[in-house]
Motif scaffolding. Sequence first.
Motif, PDB file in Angstrom:
ATOM      1  N   LEU A 123     -19.933  33.533 -45.787  1.00  0.00           N
ATOM      2  CA  LEU A 123     -21.654  33.215 -45.191  1.00  0.00           C
ATOM      3  C   LEU A 123     -20.671  34.344 -43.671  1.00  0.00           C
ATOM      4  CD1 LEU A 123     -22.316  29.571 -46.322  1.00  0.00           C
ATOM      5  CD2 LEU A 123     -23.447  31.360 -47.069  1.00  0.00           C
ATOM      6  N   LEU A 124     -19.540  33.542 -43.024  1.00  0.00           N
ATOM      7  CA  LEU A 124     -19.607  35.108 -42.021  1.00  0.00           C
ATOM      8  C   LEU A 124     -20.252  36.231 -41.711  1.00  0.00           C
ATOM      9  CD1 LEU A 124     -16.495  32.303 -40.609  1.00  0.00           C
ATOM     10  CD2 LEU A 124     -19.214  32.179 -39.489  1.00  0.00           C
ATOM     11  N   HIS A 125     -19.017  36.482 -42.768  1.00  0.00           N
ATOM     12  CA  HIS A 125     -19.740  38.383 -42.919  1.00  0.00           C
ATOM     13  C   HIS A 125     -21.234  38.411 -43.375  1.00  0.00           C
ATOM     14  CE1 HIS A 125     -14.731  38.387 -44.052  1.00  0.00           C
ATOM     15  NE2 HIS A 125     -14.676  38.353 -43.377  1.00  0.00           N
ATOM     16  N   HIS A 126     -21.576  37.540 -44.061  1.00  0.00           N
ATOM     17  CA  HIS A 126     -22.872  37.815 -45.033  1.00  0.00           C
ATOM     18  C   HIS A 126     -23.883  38.020 -43.521  1.00  0.00           C
ATOM     19  CE1 HIS A 126     -26.865  37.748 -46.536  1.00  0.00           C
ATOM     20  NE2 HIS A 126     -26.947  36.484 -46.027  1.00  0.00           N
ATOM     21  N   LEU A 127     -23.755  37.013 -42.853  1.00  0.00           N
ATOM     22  CA  LEU A 127     -24.709  36.482 -41.280  1.00  0.00           C
ATOM     23  C   LEU A 127     -24.036  37.458 -40.056  1.00  0.00           C
ATOM     24  CD1 LEU A 127     -23.932  32.218 -40.329  1.00  0.00           C
ATOM     25  CD2 LEU A 127     -26.744  33.841 -40.964  1.00  0.00           C
ATOM     26  N   LEU A 128     -22.991  38.226 -40.259  1.00  0.00           N
ATOM     27  CA  LEU A 128     -22.275  39.290 -39.316  1.00  0.00           C
ATOM     28  C   LEU A 128     -23.159  40.787 -39.233  1.00  0.00           C
ATOM     29  CD1 LEU A 128     -19.129  38.441 -38.547  1.00  0.00           C
ATOM     30  CD2 LEU A 128     -20.757  38.449 -36.943  1.00  0.00           C
ATOM     31  N   TRP A 129     -23.316  40.520 -40.719  1.00  0.00           N
ATOM     32  CA  TRP A 129     -23.903  42.210 -41.305  1.00  0.00           C
ATOM     33  C   TRP A 129     -25.717  41.983 -41.434  1.00  0.00           C
ATOM     34  CZ3 TRP A 129     -21.538  46.601 -41.775  1.00  0.00           C
ATOM     35  CH2 TRP A 129     -19.922  46.484 -41.561  1.00  0.00           C
ATOM     36  N   THR A 130     -25.446  41.020 -41.826  1.00  0.00           N
ATOM     37  CA  THR A 130     -27.295  41.031 -41.155  1.00  0.00           C
ATOM     38  C   THR A 130     -27.942  41.001 -40.357  1.00  0.00           C
ATOM     39  OG1 THR A 130     -27.340  39.092 -43.305  1.00  0.00           O
ATOM     40  CG2 THR A 130     -29.255  38.760 -42.025  1.00  0.00           C
ATOM     41  N   ALA A 131     -27.173  40.031 -38.987  1.00  0.00           N
ATOM     42  CA  ALA A 131     -27.255  40.556 -37.716  1.00  0.00           C
ATOM     43  C   ALA A 131     -26.820  42.391 -37.314  1.00  0.00           C
ATOM     44  CB  ALA A 131     -26.168  39.864 -36.928  1.00  0.00           C
ATOM     45  N   VAL A 132     -26.213  42.788 -37.692  1.00  0.00           N
ATOM     46  CA  VAL A 132     -25.622  44.146 -37.451  1.00  0.00           C
ATOM     47  C   VAL A 132     -27.351  44.926 -37.799  1.00  0.00           C
ATOM     48  CG1 VAL A 132     -24.689  46.058 -38.484  1.00  0.00           C
ATOM     49  CG2 VAL A 132     -24.324  44.013 -37.339  1.00  0.00           C
ATOM     50  N   ASP A 133     -28.053  44.502 -39.489  1.00  0.00           N
ATOM     51  CA  ASP A 133     -28.823  44.729 -39.993  1.00  0.00           C
ATOM     52  C   ASP A 133     -29.814  44.910 -39.165  1.00  0.00           C
ATOM     53  OD1 ASP A 133     -27.760  46.136 -42.374  1.00  0.00           O
ATOM     54  OD2 ASP A 133     -27.629  44.707 -43.246  1.00  0.00           O
ATOM     55  N   VAL A 134     -30.933  44.388 -38.637  1.00  0.00           N
ATOM     56  CA  VAL A 134     -31.368  43.252 -38.274  1.00  0.00           C
ATOM     57  C   VAL A 134     -31.855  43.780 -36.594  1.00  0.00           C
ATOM     58  CG1 VAL A 134     -32.566  41.316 -36.764  1.00  0.00           C
ATOM     59  CG2 VAL A 134     -32.155  41.405 -39.091  1.00  0.00           C
TER      60      VAL A 134
END
Length: 195
Positions: free
Chosen positions: A28-39
């Motif tokens: 979940l942490l990796h998913h959230l970090l990569w989502t934040a990078v994309d946004v």
Amino acid sequence: ERPAAAAVVAAAGAHLRGGRGRLTDPVLLHHLLWTAVDVCAELGLPLQLHTGFGDPDLTLHRADPSLLTDFVRATEPSAVPLVLLHGYPYHRQAAWLAQAFPTVYTDLGLTASYAGPRVAAVLGEMLELAPFGKLLFSTDAYGLPELYLVGTCQFRYGLDAVLAGWQADGACSAADAERVARLVAADNARRLYAL
């Protein structure tokens, strides 16, 4: 690495079934970090990452910004600026990352309010490594309103002490000191956040 969608769904289900508390699942942490990078890439904004001290429920040695080195390398192709907030007591590691990677910036937020008369030493240690154009001032906007004023006064005191020392040693001129002060106090943030 970006986790697979199925792994994210499974981890989210497990987290929701497990109740509340600090999110610690690496998927979940990796998913959230990569989502934040994309946004952030879409919006043209930097991604802020809280490092160092702050929340009482953290495990301090896990908040060392140098632990983000692989993530920094992985996000470089996105060109999203990463702003390492606070850093203290790992401010030298944060400064090193800012020096070593073109997308990394660092700030001293929160630290100035608590470091007291040592703020000049902490700022000096950050400025040993962090490029002048990659260090940002902030108060962190956290806690008692009085701490905003204290943090601002401490920062001014500390930066003035560092730059006065450099001038006394002949390491920089008054004009250079003024330029560094403007960069760190305001211009770097204006440029990075397009203010």
